[in-house]
Write an enzyme that holds these catalytic residues in place. Structure first.
Site, PDB file in Angstrom:
ATOM      1  N   SER A 217       1.122  -0.950  -0.439  1.00 52.19           N
ATOM      2  CA  SER A 217       0.078  -0.509   0.168  1.00 52.19           C
ATOM      3  C   SER A 217       0.969   1.679  -0.109  1.00 52.19           C
ATOM      4  O   SER A 217       0.154   2.238  -0.326  1.00 52.19           O
ATOM      5  CB  SER A 217      -0.771   0.122   0.894  1.00 52.19           C
ATOM      6  OG  SER A 217      -0.128   0.058   1.863  1.00 52.19           O
ATOM      7  N   ARG A 221       0.763   2.835  -3.183  1.00 55.09           N
ATOM      8  CA  ARG A 221       0.263   4.654  -3.496  1.00 55.09           C
ATOM      9  C   ARG A 221       0.756   5.961  -3.839  1.00 55.09           C
ATOM     10  O   ARG A 221      -0.097   6.656  -4.172  1.00 55.09           O
ATOM     11  CB  ARG A 221      -0.669   4.990  -1.824  1.00 55.09           C
ATOM     12  CG  ARG A 221      -1.125   6.370  -1.392  1.00 55.09           C
ATOM     13  CD  ARG A 221      -1.157   6.904   0.226  1.00 55.09           C
ATOM     14  NE  ARG A 221      -1.528   5.993   0.352  1.00 55.09           N
ATOM     15  CZ  ARG A 221      -1.297   5.000   1.818  1.00 55.09           C
ATOM     16  NH1 ARG A 221      -0.363   4.436   1.973  1.00 55.09           N
ATOM     17  NH2 ARG A 221      -2.397   3.871   2.195  1.00 55.09           N
ATOM     18  N   ASN A 225      -1.483   7.531  -7.387  1.00 48.03           N
ATOM     19  CA  ASN A 225      -1.481   9.350  -6.970  1.00 48.03           C
ATOM     20  C   ASN A 225      -0.707   9.924  -8.492  1.00 48.03           C
ATOM     21  O   ASN A 225      -0.921  10.899  -8.994  1.00 48.03           O
ATOM     22  CB  ASN A 225      -0.945  10.178  -5.740  1.00 48.03           C
ATOM     23  CG  ASN A 225      -2.059   9.646  -4.696  1.00 48.03           C
ATOM     24  OD1 ASN A 225      -3.199  10.066  -4.864  1.00 48.03           O
ATOM     25  ND2 ASN A 225      -1.937   8.672  -4.237  1.00 48.03           N
TER      26      ASN A 225
END
Length: 290
Positions: A217, A221, A225
């Protein structure tokens, strides 16, 4: 821009569609995504690593130069800016990490500044550096990625390094048996052996999934993004070729998205740094801390 080894007998297709068979294994740059895939795990993403190293060296140069010229008087210019960043990171780490480890704060500073600089490359117009690289190399079809954090190999590489540090510090602070007990006796623990025998497999599955999810994660992440942000820049840039009206509108959108993206790249660097510090604090927590 992938550099790797193709095996002997590999069939390469050039731009004109002609097939060339390699007589022997060859280290070379991939001419297509399929070749990059066929190069396997040992292939190197030259552009991602190159920009990561250059930006890391830039961070070291700026901060070391400021440190060498720092004065005890009223700071001005770059020294004031660097002191502001160092103070902000130090205060953040002190609020999260309540153990003794002199490596954590410098690591947090490095992560924040390095990730921020890599993210910052996303604000450079999407075609400037790739076109310049194509002109310099003489290859109009040159693959050239300038934002390292839009490559999942880079973000997951950093995340896996954090994961390795978590394991090392967990074993160091809690001992090997303490680390094993943490994986097998949490969150369910009755204190009775005949019941814990049935709970241990459940605990192990839950804790292992939770442990592995942290680096995945953390890396995805940041990648997600920044990759999404870069794609939006590219989609807006396509409007410049759709006429004067859409071109002007695209220019306004590019400016608006760039301003918003300044917040995104800063926030993502901060989140990566904070989560890393949180994971280090969790690794240092012992049974007496709960």
């Amino acid at each position: 821009m992938t550099f790797g080894k193709l095996p002997a007998g590999y069939e390469r297709v050039d731009e004109e569609g002609h097939v060339h068979v390699l007589e022997q294994a060859q280290w070379t740059f991939a001419h297509s995504s399929q070749e990059a895939t066929d190069m396997g795990f040992n292939a190197v993403h030259v552009d991602t690593l190159g920009w990561s190293i250059v930006l890391g060296a830039l961070f070291i140069f700026i901060f070391s130069r400021v440190a060498a010229k720092a004065t005890t008087g009223k700071p001005t210019g770059m020294q004031s800016f660097v002191e502001l960043i160092v103070s902000f990171i130090n205060n953040t780490v002190q609020d999260i990490f309540h153990h003794k480890n002199r490596m954590i704060a410098p690591m947090a500073l490095t992560i924040f500044a390095w990730v921020f600089l890599m993210n910052l490359m996303d604000l450079i117009p999407v075609d400037w550096l790739p076109v310049a690289a194509a002109k310099i190399s003489g290859n109009d079809h040159l693959f050239f990625k300038v934002v390292p954090t839009t490559d999942p190999n880079a973000t997951l590489g950093m995340a896996l390094t954090v994961f390795a540090l978590m394991i090392v510090f967990s074993i160091k602070e809690k001992g090997l048996m303490g680390f094993i007990k943490e994986l097998t006796l949490h969150p369910f623990h009755s204190g009775k052996i005949y019941i814990d025998i049935f709970l241990i497999p459940i605990n192990l599955i839950l804790e292992t999934v939770s442990l592995i999810a942290k680096p995945i994660s953390l890396g995805l992440r940041l990648f997600g993004n920044l990759y999404a942000g870069e794609m939006i820049f590219i989609l807006i840039a396509l409007m410049f070729g759709a006429g004067l009206v859409l071109g002007v509108f695209g220019g306004v959108l590019q400016w608006a998205w760039a301003v918003f993206h300044i917040l995104v790249i800063t926030l993502q660097a901060f989140v990566f740094m904070v989560l890393t510090t949180v994971y280090m604090a969790m690794a240092h927590d012992t049974g007496e801390d709960h």
